[in-house]
Design a protein around this motif. Structure first.
Motif, PDB file in Angstrom:
ATOM      1  N   TYR A 112      -4.510   7.925  -4.986  1.00  0.00           N
ATOM      2  CA  TYR A 112      -2.868   7.765  -5.138  1.00  0.00           C
ATOM      3  C   TYR A 112      -2.219   8.619  -3.843  1.00  0.00           C
ATOM      4  CZ  TYR A 112      -3.827   6.766 -10.028  1.00  0.00           C
ATOM      5  OH  TYR A 112      -4.220   6.208 -11.093  1.00  0.00           O
ATOM      6  N   LEU A 113      -1.235   8.175  -3.351  1.00  0.00           N
ATOM      7  CA  LEU A 113      -0.426   8.750  -2.643  1.00  0.00           C
ATOM      8  C   LEU A 113       1.006   8.989  -3.050  1.00  0.00           C
ATOM      9  CD1 LEU A 113      -0.480  10.369   0.283  1.00  0.00           C
ATOM     10  CD2 LEU A 113       0.131   8.203   1.471  1.00  0.00           C
ATOM     11  N   GLN A 114       1.533  10.119  -3.534  1.00  0.00           N
ATOM     12  CA  GLN A 114       2.797  10.280  -3.854  1.00  0.00           C
ATOM     13  C   GLN A 114       3.794  10.559  -2.732  1.00  0.00           C
ATOM     14  OE1 GLN A 114       4.468   9.561  -6.934  1.00  0.00           O
ATOM     15  NE2 GLN A 114       6.364  10.038  -5.612  1.00  0.00           N
ATOM     16  N   MET A 115       4.666   9.974  -2.341  1.00  0.00           N
ATOM     17  CA  MET A 115       5.589  10.016  -1.097  1.00  0.00           C
ATOM     18  C   MET A 115       6.858  10.404  -1.428  1.00  0.00           C
ATOM     19  SD  MET A 115       3.791   6.978   1.383  1.00  0.00           S
ATOM     20  CE  MET A 115       4.659   5.721   0.456  1.00  0.00           C
ATOM     21  N   ASN A 116       7.357  11.565  -1.365  1.00  0.00           N
ATOM     22  CA  ASN A 116       8.579  12.028  -1.412  1.00  0.00           C
ATOM     23  C   ASN A 116       9.298  12.445  -0.258  1.00  0.00           C
ATOM     24  OD1 ASN A 116       8.075  12.115  -4.259  1.00  0.00           O
ATOM     25  ND2 ASN A 116       7.405  14.154  -4.447  1.00  0.00           N
ATOM     26  N   SER A 117      10.603  12.311  -0.198  1.00  0.00           N
ATOM     27  CA  SER A 117      11.548  12.862   0.740  1.00  0.00           C
ATOM     28  C   SER A 117      11.152  11.827   1.969  1.00  0.00           C
ATOM     29  CB  SER A 117      11.355  14.132   1.168  1.00  0.00           C
ATOM     30  OG  SER A 117      11.842  15.056   0.142  1.00  0.00           O
ATOM     31  N   LEU A 118      11.284  10.707   1.710  1.00  0.00           N
ATOM     32  CA  LEU A 118      10.675   9.890   2.844  1.00  0.00           C
ATOM     33  C   LEU A 118      11.767   9.608   4.006  1.00  0.00           C
ATOM     34  CD1 LEU A 118       9.437   6.745   0.642  1.00  0.00           C
ATOM     35  CD2 LEU A 118       8.114   7.923   2.262  1.00  0.00           C
ATOM     36  N   LYS A 119      11.205   9.532   5.198  1.00  0.00           N
ATOM     37  CA  LYS A 119      11.891   9.383   6.356  1.00  0.00           C
ATOM     38  C   LYS A 119      11.764   8.129   6.846  1.00  0.00           C
ATOM     39  CE  LYS A 119      11.076  14.475   7.241  1.00  0.00           C
ATOM     40  NZ  LYS A 119      10.543  15.407   8.168  1.00  0.00           N
ATOM     41  N   PRO A 120      12.793   7.682   7.854  1.00  0.00           N
ATOM     42  CA  PRO A 120      12.421   6.359   8.566  1.00  0.00           C
ATOM     43  C   PRO A 120      11.060   6.234   9.336  1.00  0.00           C
ATOM     44  CG  PRO A 120      14.751   6.996   8.712  1.00  0.00           C
ATOM     45  CD  PRO A 120      14.228   8.112   7.965  1.00  0.00           C
ATOM     46  N   GLU A 121      10.785   7.429   9.911  1.00  0.00           N
ATOM     47  CA  GLU A 121       9.465   7.471  10.476  1.00  0.00           C
ATOM     48  C   GLU A 121       8.450   7.597   9.887  1.00  0.00           C
ATOM     49  OE1 GLU A 121      12.361   9.541  10.841  1.00  0.00           O
ATOM     50  OE2 GLU A 121      11.574  11.649  11.138  1.00  0.00           O
ATOM     51  N   ASP A 122       8.452   7.328   8.246  1.00  0.00           N
ATOM     52  CA  ASP A 122       7.276   6.967   7.806  1.00  0.00           C
ATOM     53  C   ASP A 122       6.840   5.508   7.657  1.00  0.00           C
ATOM     54  OD1 ASP A 122       8.375   9.768   5.352  1.00  0.00           O
ATOM     55  OD2 ASP A 122       6.909   9.774   6.914  1.00  0.00           O
ATOM     56  N   THR A 123       7.954   4.583   8.008  1.00  0.00           N
ATOM     57  CA  THR A 123       7.761   3.446   8.112  1.00  0.00           C
ATOM     58  C   THR A 123       6.489   3.014   8.897  1.00  0.00           C
ATOM     59  OG1 THR A 123      10.051   2.830   7.736  1.00  0.00           O
ATOM     60  CG2 THR A 123       8.456   1.097   8.731  1.00  0.00           C
ATOM     61  N   ALA A 124       5.671   2.197   8.120  1.00  0.00           N
ATOM     62  CA  ALA A 124       4.046   1.772   8.712  1.00  0.00           C
ATOM     63  C   ALA A 124       3.358   1.271   7.556  1.00  0.00           C
ATOM     64  CB  ALA A 124       3.427   3.044   9.011  1.00  0.00           C
ATOM     65  N   VAL A 125       2.280   0.610   7.882  1.00  0.00           N
ATOM     66  CA  VAL A 125       1.390   0.097   7.084  1.00  0.00           C
ATOM     67  C   VAL A 125       0.485   0.802   6.672  1.00  0.00           C
ATOM     68  CG1 VAL A 125      -0.425  -1.889   6.701  1.00  0.00           C
ATOM     69  CG2 VAL A 125       1.597  -2.311   7.982  1.00  0.00           C
ATOM     70  N   TYR A 126       0.303   1.340   5.507  1.00  0.00           N
ATOM     71  CA  TYR A 126      -0.417   2.163   5.047  1.00  0.00           C
ATOM     72  C   TYR A 126      -1.796   1.557   4.512  1.00  0.00           C
ATOM     73  CZ  TYR A 126       2.998   5.906   5.157  1.00  0.00           C
ATOM     74  OH  TYR A 126       4.140   6.524   5.544  1.00  0.00           O
ATOM     75  N   TYR A 127      -3.014   2.409   5.016  1.00  0.00           N
ATOM     76  CA  TYR A 127      -4.162   1.984   4.458  1.00  0.00           C
ATOM     77  C   TYR A 127      -5.007   3.243   3.688  1.00  0.00           C
ATOM     78  CZ  TYR A 127      -3.578  -1.520   8.156  1.00  0.00           C
ATOM     79  OH  TYR A 127      -3.057  -2.421   9.053  1.00  0.00           O
ATOM     80  N   CYS A 128      -5.815   2.747   2.749  1.00  0.00           N
ATOM     81  CA  CYS A 128      -6.754   3.708   2.122  1.00  0.00           C
ATOM     82  C   CYS A 128      -8.041   3.512   2.778  1.00  0.00           C
ATOM     83  CB  CYS A 128      -6.577   3.678   0.686  1.00  0.00           C
ATOM     84  SG  CYS A 128      -7.119   2.003   0.057  1.00  0.00           S
ATOM     85  N   ALA A 129      -8.868   4.568   3.003  1.00  0.00           N
ATOM     86  CA  ALA A 129     -10.234   4.410   3.281  1.00  0.00           C
ATOM     87  C   ALA A 129     -11.191   5.275   2.485  1.00  0.00           C
ATOM     88  CB  ALA A 129     -10.202   4.765   4.734  1.00  0.00           C
ATOM     89  N   ALA A 130     -12.314   4.898   2.669  1.00  0.00           N
ATOM     90  CA  ALA A 130     -13.555   5.675   1.969  1.00  0.00           C
ATOM     91  C   ALA A 130     -14.337   6.214   2.834  1.00  0.00           C
ATOM     92  CB  ALA A 130     -14.302   4.805   0.877  1.00  0.00           C
TER      93      ALA A 130
END
Length: 123
Positions: free
Chosen positions: A79-97
């Motif tokens: 999981y990735l819990q994202m709090n206090s989000l900012k406009p600069e957090d806008t992106a496509v997020y990828y998980c990886a192993a």
């Protein structure tokens, strides 16, 4: 190793979102897992990583104190819990192993990638 990311969406600045990344297989707990993101016109960048046991984590400075990575090995999910989000957090997020289990932000250390989930933060 197939990774399925979910949980992206639209949030307002200051809001929260939680991303999930699920996989199958009995060796999940031996993998270090990471989250990366890629904004339009930018290179993919490291966000956070967690060891196989979940006891160690490492964050990019840009998200430290706002994002939390966690895993549930019984559910083969990170999981990735994202709090206090900012406009600069806008992106496509990828998980990886990282099948060697190395706790690293080096993108080329990751062997398998999910399909990405869009996160958009409005101001």
């Amino acid at each position: 190793v197939q990774l399925q990311a979910s949980g992206g969406g639209l949030a307002q600045a200051g809001g929260s979102l939680r991303l999930s990344c699920a996989t199958a297989g009995r060796t999940f707990s031996t993998y270090a897992m990471g989250w990366f993101r890629q904004a339009p016109g930018k290179e993919r960048e490291f966000v956070a990583t967690i060891s196989g046991s979940g006891s160690s984590t490492y964050y990019a400075d840009s998200v430290k104190g706002r994002f939390t990575i966690a895993r549930d090995n019984a559910k083969n999910t990170v999981y990735l819990q994202m709090n206090s989000l900012k406009p600069e957090d806008t992106a496509v997020y990828y998980c990886a192993a990282n099948t060697l289990g190395a706790l690293t932000g080096y993108i080329r250390s990751y062997d398998y990638w999910g399909q990405g989930t869009q996160v958009t933060v409005s101001s």
